[in-house]
Design a protein around this motif. Structure first.
Motif, PDB file in Angstrom:
ATOM      1  N   SER A 234       1.118  -1.202  -0.024  1.00  0.00           N
ATOM      2  CA  SER A 234       0.007  -0.092  -0.002  1.00  0.00           C
ATOM      3  C   SER A 234       0.984   1.329   0.056  1.00  0.00           C
ATOM      4  CB  SER A 234      -0.860   0.140   1.353  1.00  0.00           C
ATOM      5  OG  SER A 234      -1.856  -1.015   1.371  1.00  0.00           O
ATOM      6  N   ALA A 235       0.332   2.545  -0.227  1.00  0.00           N
ATOM      7  CA  ALA A 235       1.057   3.726  -0.466  1.00  0.00           C
ATOM      8  C   ALA A 235       1.419   4.098   1.015  1.00  0.00           C
ATOM      9  CB  ALA A 235       0.435   4.561  -1.215  1.00  0.00           C
ATOM     10  N   ASN A 236       2.614   4.495   0.950  1.00  0.00           N
ATOM     11  CA  ASN A 236       3.440   5.134   2.177  1.00  0.00           C
ATOM     12  C   ASN A 236       4.654   6.015   1.639  1.00  0.00           C
ATOM     13  OD1 ASN A 236       4.529   5.857   4.502  1.00  0.00           O
ATOM     14  ND2 ASN A 236       4.164   4.196   5.414  1.00  0.00           N
ATOM     15  N   PRO A 237       4.255   7.147   1.183  1.00  0.00           N
ATOM     16  CA  PRO A 237       5.319   7.925   0.618  1.00  0.00           C
ATOM     17  C   PRO A 237       6.469   8.572   1.316  1.00  0.00           C
ATOM     18  CG  PRO A 237       3.089   8.906  -0.166  1.00  0.00           C
ATOM     19  CD  PRO A 237       2.641   7.809   1.021  1.00  0.00           C
ATOM     20  N   GLN A 238       6.199   8.492   2.732  1.00  0.00           N
ATOM     21  CA  GLN A 238       7.123   8.996   3.700  1.00  0.00           C
ATOM     22  C   GLN A 238       8.227   7.761   3.751  1.00  0.00           C
ATOM     23  OE1 GLN A 238       5.205  10.053   7.368  1.00  0.00           O
ATOM     24  NE2 GLN A 238       5.903  12.444   6.766  1.00  0.00           N
ATOM     25  N   LEU A 239       7.629   6.517   3.726  1.00  0.00           N
ATOM     26  CA  LEU A 239       8.534   5.224   3.995  1.00  0.00           C
ATOM     27  C   LEU A 239       9.242   4.886   2.593  1.00  0.00           C
ATOM     28  CD1 LEU A 239       9.544   3.441   6.041  1.00  0.00           C
ATOM     29  CD2 LEU A 239       7.539   1.832   5.631  1.00  0.00           C
ATOM     30  N   PHE A 240       8.122   5.201   1.390  1.00  0.00           N
ATOM     31  CA  PHE A 240       8.789   4.811   0.234  1.00  0.00           C
ATOM     32  C   PHE A 240       8.719   5.957  -0.786  1.00  0.00           C
ATOM     33  CE2 PHE A 240       6.002   1.120   1.831  1.00  0.00           C
ATOM     34  CZ  PHE A 240       7.128   0.323   2.474  1.00  0.00           C
ATOM     35  N   PRO A 241       9.386   6.707  -0.548  1.00  0.00           N
ATOM     36  CA  PRO A 241       9.868   8.033  -1.645  1.00  0.00           C
ATOM     37  C   PRO A 241      10.025   7.573  -2.990  1.00  0.00           C
ATOM     38  CG  PRO A 241      11.540   7.994  -0.352  1.00  0.00           C
ATOM     39  CD  PRO A 241      10.582   6.947   0.355  1.00  0.00           C
ATOM     40  N   ALA A 242       9.203   8.494  -3.689  1.00  0.00           N
ATOM     41  CA  ALA A 242       9.428   7.862  -5.322  1.00  0.00           C
ATOM     42  C   ALA A 242      10.843   8.116  -5.806  1.00  0.00           C
ATOM     43  CB  ALA A 242       8.465   9.081  -5.941  1.00  0.00           C
ATOM     44  N   THR A 243      11.682   9.031  -5.025  1.00  0.00           N
ATOM     45  CA  THR A 243      13.029   9.108  -5.367  1.00  0.00           C
ATOM     46  C   THR A 243      13.929   8.002  -4.941  1.00  0.00           C
ATOM     47  OG1 THR A 243      13.462  10.411  -3.335  1.00  0.00           O
ATOM     48  CG2 THR A 243      12.662  11.443  -5.408  1.00  0.00           C
ATOM     49  N   GLN A 244      13.433   7.027  -4.044  1.00  0.00           N
ATOM     50  CA  GLN A 244      14.610   6.037  -3.825  1.00  0.00           C
ATOM     51  C   GLN A 244      14.816   5.160  -4.754  1.00  0.00           C
ATOM     52  OE1 GLN A 244      12.773   2.455  -1.422  1.00  0.00           O
ATOM     53  NE2 GLN A 244      11.018   3.609  -1.383  1.00  0.00           N
ATOM     54  N   PRO A 245      16.179   4.633  -4.630  1.00  0.00           N
ATOM     55  CA  PRO A 245      16.778   3.932  -5.769  1.00  0.00           C
ATOM     56  C   PRO A 245      16.139   2.479  -5.912  1.00  0.00           C
ATOM     57  CG  PRO A 245      18.179   4.042  -4.080  1.00  0.00           C
ATOM     58  CD  PRO A 245      17.127   4.849  -3.658  1.00  0.00           C
ATOM     59  N   ILE A 246      16.318   1.901  -6.974  1.00  0.00           N
ATOM     60  CA  ILE A 246      16.097   0.473  -7.040  1.00  0.00           C
ATOM     61  C   ILE A 246      17.377  -0.252  -5.893  1.00  0.00           C
ATOM     62  CG2 ILE A 246      16.917  -1.599  -8.461  1.00  0.00           C
ATOM     63  CD1 ILE A 246      16.210   0.053 -10.921  1.00  0.00           C
ATOM     64  N   TYR A 255      14.829  -8.006  -4.380  1.00  0.00           N
ATOM     65  CA  TYR A 255      15.086  -6.634  -4.926  1.00  0.00           C
ATOM     66  C   TYR A 255      13.762  -5.759  -4.686  1.00  0.00           C
ATOM     67  CZ  TYR A 255      11.801  -7.992  -8.729  1.00  0.00           C
ATOM     68  OH  TYR A 255      10.747  -8.517  -9.500  1.00  0.00           O
ATOM     69  N   THR A 256      14.012  -4.498  -4.938  1.00  0.00           N
ATOM     70  CA  THR A 256      12.916  -3.620  -4.649  1.00  0.00           C
ATOM     71  C   THR A 256      12.940  -2.101  -5.635  1.00  0.00           C
ATOM     72  OG1 THR A 256      13.810  -1.851  -2.938  1.00  0.00           O
ATOM     73  CG2 THR A 256      12.778  -3.851  -2.090  1.00  0.00           C
ATOM     74  N   ARG A 257      11.750  -1.599  -5.798  1.00  0.00           N
ATOM     75  CA  ARG A 257      11.902  -0.305  -6.417  1.00  0.00           C
ATOM     76  C   ARG A 257      10.633   0.364  -6.201  1.00  0.00           C
ATOM     77  NH1 ARG A 257       8.218   0.199 -10.223  1.00  0.00           N
ATOM     78  NH2 ARG A 257       7.635  -1.370 -11.743  1.00  0.00           N
ATOM     79  N   PRO A 258      10.660   1.719  -6.236  1.00  0.00           N
ATOM     80  CA  PRO A 258       9.457   2.443  -5.878  1.00  0.00           C
ATOM     81  C   PRO A 258       8.416   2.214  -6.884  1.00  0.00           C
ATOM     82  CG  PRO A 258      11.223   3.864  -6.700  1.00  0.00           C
ATOM     83  CD  PRO A 258      11.692   2.660  -6.596  1.00  0.00           C
ATOM     84  N   GLU A 259       7.265   2.483  -6.347  1.00  0.00           N
ATOM     85  CA  GLU A 259       6.071   2.443  -7.176  1.00  0.00           C
ATOM     86  C   GLU A 259       4.963   3.253  -6.772  1.00  0.00           C
ATOM     87  OE1 GLU A 259       3.438   0.878  -9.994  1.00  0.00           O
ATOM     88  OE2 GLU A 259       5.509   0.689 -10.137  1.00  0.00           O
ATOM     89  N   SER A 260       4.884   4.439  -7.226  1.00  0.00           N
ATOM     90  CA  SER A 260       4.017   5.428  -6.966  1.00  0.00           C
ATOM     91  C   SER A 260       3.562   5.707  -5.292  1.00  0.00           C
ATOM     92  CB  SER A 260       2.676   4.990  -7.781  1.00  0.00           C
ATOM     93  OG  SER A 260       2.889   5.047  -9.226  1.00  0.00           O
ATOM     94  N   GLY A 261       4.661   5.846  -4.694  1.00  0.00           N
ATOM     95  CA  GLY A 261       4.497   6.141  -3.361  1.00  0.00           C
ATOM     96  C   GLY A 261       4.339   4.717  -2.580  1.00  0.00           C
ATOM     97  N   ALA A 262       4.371   3.629  -3.125  1.00  0.00           N
ATOM     98  CA  ALA A 262       4.544   2.369  -2.600  1.00  0.00           C
ATOM     99  C   ALA A 262       5.850   1.648  -2.749  1.00  0.00           C
ATOM    100  CB  ALA A 262       3.404   1.339  -2.988  1.00  0.00           C
ATOM    101  N   LEU A 263       5.893   0.457  -2.316  1.00  0.00           N
ATOM    102  CA  LEU A 263       7.115  -0.316  -2.542  1.00  0.00           C
ATOM    103  C   LEU A 263       6.872  -1.727  -3.554  1.00  0.00           C
ATOM    104  CD1 LEU A 263      10.333  -0.313  -2.120  1.00  0.00           C
ATOM    105  CD2 LEU A 263       9.488  -2.081  -0.047  1.00  0.00           C
TER     106      LEU A 263
END
Length: 411
Positions: A234-246, A255-263
């Motif tokens: 679910s979206a959580n922009p503070q924890l998962f900012p759109a600028t975070q890297p892969i 692996y992880t990547r950002p996804e519209s304010g989610a992870l």
């Protein structure tokens, strides 16, 4: 033999996924008369299910020139299509939390130096600033590669198709292939419900179904459809900012990547599930890849390893689960080219989880083979017959391919 719709094509490409559309684009740019056939719609197969990481650095150096070519292709597409590609240039963070993964990371950065790929080792405070959810206690070493990106594979696929059309390619959707037409040791065309399309080359870019085509002319391709999985929180922009890297975490097989304010995060199964392509439906919409409960079983089995680095992992809400199939080979390398015993047949498959990232490279190589140009990079590691005679539909061979995915740690 009667052809239809604009007469003979020099090349027929089968399969309008990212790779098939890229091949069509590169051929059309070279003024080759090319026709792309798709039984459903552009990007309707596994393309729309891909996580679409475009990491340039790879543990297998032979793959890197293909990824680099995809970046060149994206630059060209931005000049050729109406709507610009939405490329998310967030960079990638490679983490090592064991002696083995530190050794592998040092090797990876050495490879990066060989290919002039920008990277730098960073501190724990820098990691934390980039990735708020990350617990850094166990991380021994980290390298940030700023020029990596991700993007929607469906968008890239349609961009290749749009540009290919502008260069004169014909793209036919809702066109099912009933068979390949062969005379002696030569491919002469493809049969559809509307008739036979004559051609000089057929390119099998049918992904999970590629062996169903190649076996018609006696060629067993060393690929198997293997399940891939990822989840989106679910979206959580503070924890998962759109600028975070892969983030690449070999010690968690994740692996992880950002996804519209989610992870978006992927976990590799310890025992990957493989499929007989004969039993896969022609349309994957709504298809359940294995046991429906596996989405939770994998989280329980593999999630504990990720939680070492993501303490709030057991608190997050899961909004989506996406499963698809990647075509894997026993060595994790692609399948490109043809065989001398069947003239006019070429394959471009076996993406091994990197199909979007290498699509431009595959497209360029196939176009160079067809036009008689020396391929721009060494294609010997991708030869169709590198495993010798095999039955690609056998349980034993399919398990070898599934094991390649299970053992994969990095890109």
């Amino acid at each position: 033999m009667n052809s239809f719709q604009n007469g003979k094509s020099e090349v027929v490409v089968i399969g309008a996924g990212t790779i098939g559309c890229a091949i069509t684009y590169y051929l059309a740019k070279k003024s080759v008369k090319v026709r792309l056939l798709e039984r459903n719609t552009i990007g309707s197969g596994n393309t729309s299910l891909a996580a679409s990481l475009l990491t340039k650095i790879r543990s297998k150096p032979d793959i890197i020139p293909l990824v680099q070519e995809t970046y060149h292709a994206m630059d060209s597409l931005n000049d050729e299509i109406e709507n610009k590609l939405d490329i998310q240039m967030v960079g990638s963070l490679h983490l090592a939390a064991s002696d083995k993964s530190v050794e592998d990371l040092d090797q990876l950065t050495s490879i990066a130096d060989d290919f002039n790929i920008s990277h730098s080792y960073i501190s724990k405070s820098e990691m934390q600033a980039m990735v708020p959810w990350l617990k850094t206690d166990e991380i021994i070493k980290a390298s940030f590669m700023p020029d990596d990106a991700f993007m929607d594979a469906y968008v890239l696929t349609n961009a290749f198709a749009e540009a290919a059309r502008k260069h004169g390619a014909v793209i036919q959707q809702y066109t099912n292939i009933e068979g390949l037409v062969q005379e002696g040791d030569c491919i002469k065309g493809v049969k559809t419900k509307d008739g036979i399309i004559e051609c000089d080359y057929v390119v099998d870019a049918a992904g999970a179904w590629s062996n169903l085509l190649s076996l018609q002319v006696g060629i067993g391709l060393p690929v198997t459809p293997v399940r891939s999985n990822y989840w989106i929180t679910s979206a959580n922009p503070q924890l998962f900012p759109a600028t975070q890297p892969i983030v690449i975490l070999p010690d968690a097989s994740a692996y992880t990547r950002p996804e519209s304010g989610a992870l978006l995060f992927g976990l590799r199964e310890s025992k990957s599930v493989h499929f007989n392509p004969e039993k896969l439906p022609s349309d994957l919409t709504g298809y359940v890849f294995g046991d429906p409960e596996d989405r939770w079983n994998i989280l329980l089995e593999q999630g504990e390893r990720l939680q070492r680095f993501f303490p709030k992992f057991d608190e997050i809400e899961i909004a989506h689960y996406i499963a698809g199939v990647s075509t894997y080979t026993p060595d994790g390398m692609f399948v490109l080219g043809g065989l001398p015993q069947i003239k006019g047949f070429l394959a471009a498959t076996g993406c091994s989880g990197a199909g979007v990232a290498v699509s431009g490279g595959m497209g360029r190589i196939i176009s160079e083979i067809i036009t008689g140009t020396n391929p721009y990079c060494d294609i010997n590691p991708f030869k169709i017959d590198r495993f010798g005679a095999l039955n690609p539909l056998s349980e034993e061979f399919r398990q070898r391919c599934a094991d390649a995915r299970s053992h994969k740690k990095s890109g």
